[in-house]
Motif scaffolding. Structure first.
Motif, mmCIF file in Angstrom:
data_model
loop_
_atom_site.group_PDB
_atom_site.id
_atom_site.type_symbol
_atom_site.label_atom_id
_atom_site.label_comp_id
_atom_site.label_asym_id
_atom_site.label_seq_id
_atom_site.Cartn_x
_atom_site.Cartn_y
_atom_site.Cartn_z
ATOM 1 N N LEU A 90 0.953 -1.154 -0.046
ATOM 2 C CA LEU A 90 0.184 0.053 -0.040
ATOM 3 C C LEU A 90 0.847 1.390 0.056
ATOM 4 N N GLU A 91 2.003 1.039 0.541
ATOM 5 C CA GLU A 91 3.041 2.395 0.605
ATOM 6 C C GLU A 91 3.429 2.683 -0.752
ATOM 7 N N TYR A 158 -7.599 -2.990 4.981
ATOM 8 C CA TYR A 158 -6.372 -1.951 5.149
ATOM 9 C C TYR A 158 -6.798 -0.776 4.634
ATOM 10 N N VAL A 159 -7.342 -0.605 3.455
ATOM 11 C CA VAL A 159 -7.964 0.503 2.733
ATOM 12 C C VAL A 159 -8.672 1.318 3.547
ATOM 13 N N ALA A 160 -9.580 0.857 4.175
ATOM 14 C CA ALA A 160 -10.479 1.332 4.924
ATOM 15 C C ALA A 160 -9.785 1.994 6.320
ATOM 16 N N LEU A 161 -8.899 1.546 6.792
ATOM 17 C CA LEU A 161 -8.236 2.255 7.860
ATOM 18 C C LEU A 161 -7.096 3.122 7.398
ATOM 19 N N THR A 162 -6.584 2.824 6.325
ATOM 20 C CA THR A 162 -5.472 3.860 5.950
ATOM 21 C C THR A 162 -6.023 5.040 5.079
ATOM 22 N N HIS A 169 -12.183 11.776 9.226
ATOM 23 C CA HIS A 169 -11.350 11.945 10.537
ATOM 24 C C HIS A 169 -10.068 12.239 10.621
ATOM 25 N N LYS A 170 -9.456 12.283 11.835
ATOM 26 C CA LYS A 170 -8.019 12.401 11.570
ATOM 27 C C LYS A 170 -7.448 11.310 11.192
ATOM 28 N N PRO A 171 -6.296 11.098 10.647
ATOM 29 C CA PRO A 171 -5.572 9.817 10.171
ATOM 30 C C PRO A 171 -5.373 9.116 11.413
ATOM 31 N N LYS A 178 -1.671 -0.850 12.614
ATOM 32 C CA LYS A 178 -1.171 -2.009 13.011
ATOM 33 C C LYS A 178 -2.198 -2.855 14.164
ATOM 34 N N GLU A 179 -2.534 -2.005 14.975
ATOM 35 C CA GLU A 179 -3.339 -2.791 16.242
ATOM 36 C C GLU A 179 -4.897 -3.152 15.598
ATOM 37 N N TYR A 180 -5.427 -2.001 14.909
ATOM 38 C CA TYR A 180 -6.516 -2.565 14.555
ATOM 39 C C TYR A 180 -6.803 -3.570 13.393
ATOM 40 N N MET A 181 -5.827 -3.665 12.766
ATOM 41 C CA MET A 181 -5.615 -4.590 11.687
ATOM 42 C C MET A 181 -5.353 -6.229 12.434
ATOM 43 N N MET A 182 -4.310 -6.056 13.541
ATOM 44 C CA MET A 182 -4.668 -7.491 14.119
ATOM 45 C C MET A 182 -5.968 -7.704 15.036
ATOM 46 N N VAL A 183 -6.486 -6.976 15.421
ATOM 47 C CA VAL A 183 -7.690 -6.976 16.248
ATOM 48 C C VAL A 183 -8.573 -7.719 15.205
#
Lengths: 193, 193
Positions: A90-91, A158-162, A169-171, A178-183
């Motif tokens: 994604l980067e 991943y796209v939703a979060l990034t 909202h604030k990025p 990473k935390e949310y992905m893992m959750v």
DNA sequence: AACTGACCAAAATACAATTATGGTCATTCG
DNA sequence: CGAATGACCATAATTGTATTTTGGTCAGTT
């Protein structure tokens, strides 16, 4: 000057032009000029503009695979590998001139071919993830679910979060992401009782 | 005929017209004709076309909340409630004439106001979910994460499985969707060892 | 034989003329 | 008298048309 060199000249010129001007604003004459080649020459290597574009996308996808491959470490577990691969992919996608330009083009004037191209890249990513997921399935690291669905969801998540989230909202910071992905991917929301 | 009645007449007419023709193709004259009032009368209740549209969206959002409320059962756990609420909301969204029409409009001609409207509805859904998530957090049913992020991801995940995925592949059955939702939200992918 | 650029049909663009629309307000009506 | 109205207006959208650009070809050059 061999035929292979000329082909590469054209390819390089087209890469630059597509990245700089987008799909629509890149003209075959433009490409010919940058490549220092007659317009007709382009058509000895590529049947048309679309195919030229496809070839460039394909090489970008292969470059992404190469990058992803580098991130895979056999001493790390599936989820750690997954996170680093997704992040690298994604980067790359979000920093590559070509993709930035194509995204703008889709947003601003909705060029169908640009949209198609980005979708193709996305499918390339999902396809690559699918392989990793299949492997994790076979080693029993993850539940035996359809790898296509799982890898599709991974990308969307991943796209939703990034990307999607910070439209409103604030990025989120890298650590938060990473935390949310893992959750969501590894353990789920349910409180460990 | 009282003022309240006239206001409702206008609102009903506008509802019909927006649902039938979309935002752009709905003219104030059209609305006036359907409502059997003079065009000027509309402007005694609504300052402009936008506000009229907003009011209709707002009432749709409230209707969704009402439907969601019906699905909440205190004898079921958080995840079961969540699934049924999401399902009701998304089903409503995907079957409501107005939303179907607005989606088409965004896809076909990209009317900004139509897009804005759909986003507003989406935010309404996320906002509603947020409340449910907060509650589950406070009862300790789920991990203590940011409710806004969590509810945002929930919606995206649901949309990914119900809508985005079948743009490219065979649609998933309701049972499959439920299964995947539960995997990603409740327990995660990790094989239970 | 590889390469080129003038050439062409078709597509995109620019521009002008015309029509449609959101919003107002002097007048009418109940 | 105040609520309701529709002719009216500025501006936005659309249509029609002239002009330009562009992808792709191919006869001729190197």
């Amino acid at each position: 000057m061999s035929a292979v060199d000329r082909r590469k000249q054209v390819l390089d010129a087209a890469s630059k032009s597509f990245a700089l001007f987008g799909y629509k604003a890149t003209t075959m004459e433009q490409v010919a000029k940058i490549a220092n080649v007659g317009k007709g020459t382009i058509y000895t290597f590529f049947t048309n503009k679309d195919e030229l574009f496809d070839e460039i996308l394909l090489s970008a996808i292969m470059e992404m695979k190469r990058l992803a491959e580098q991130e895979l470490r056999s001493d790390r577990d599936f989820f750690d590998n997954l996170y680093r691969v997704l992040d690298a992919l994604l980067e790359f996608r979000s920093e590559h001139e070509l993709f930035i330009k194509l995204s703008q083009e889709v947003r601003d004037i909705g060029t169908p071919k640009a949209h198609e191209g980005l979708t193709k890249v996305e499918n390339g990513i999902v396809g690559y993830l699918q392989g990793i997921v299949e492997q994790a399935k076979s080693t029993g690291e993850i539940k035996p679910l359809d790898a296509q669905v799982v890898s599709f969801v991974m990308l969307k998540l991943y796209v939703a979060l990034t990307t999607d989230f910070n439209q409103l909202h604030k990025p989120l910071s890298k650590e938060q992401i990473k935390e949310y992905m893992m959750v969501f991917l590894a353990d789920g929301l349910k409180a460990s009782s």
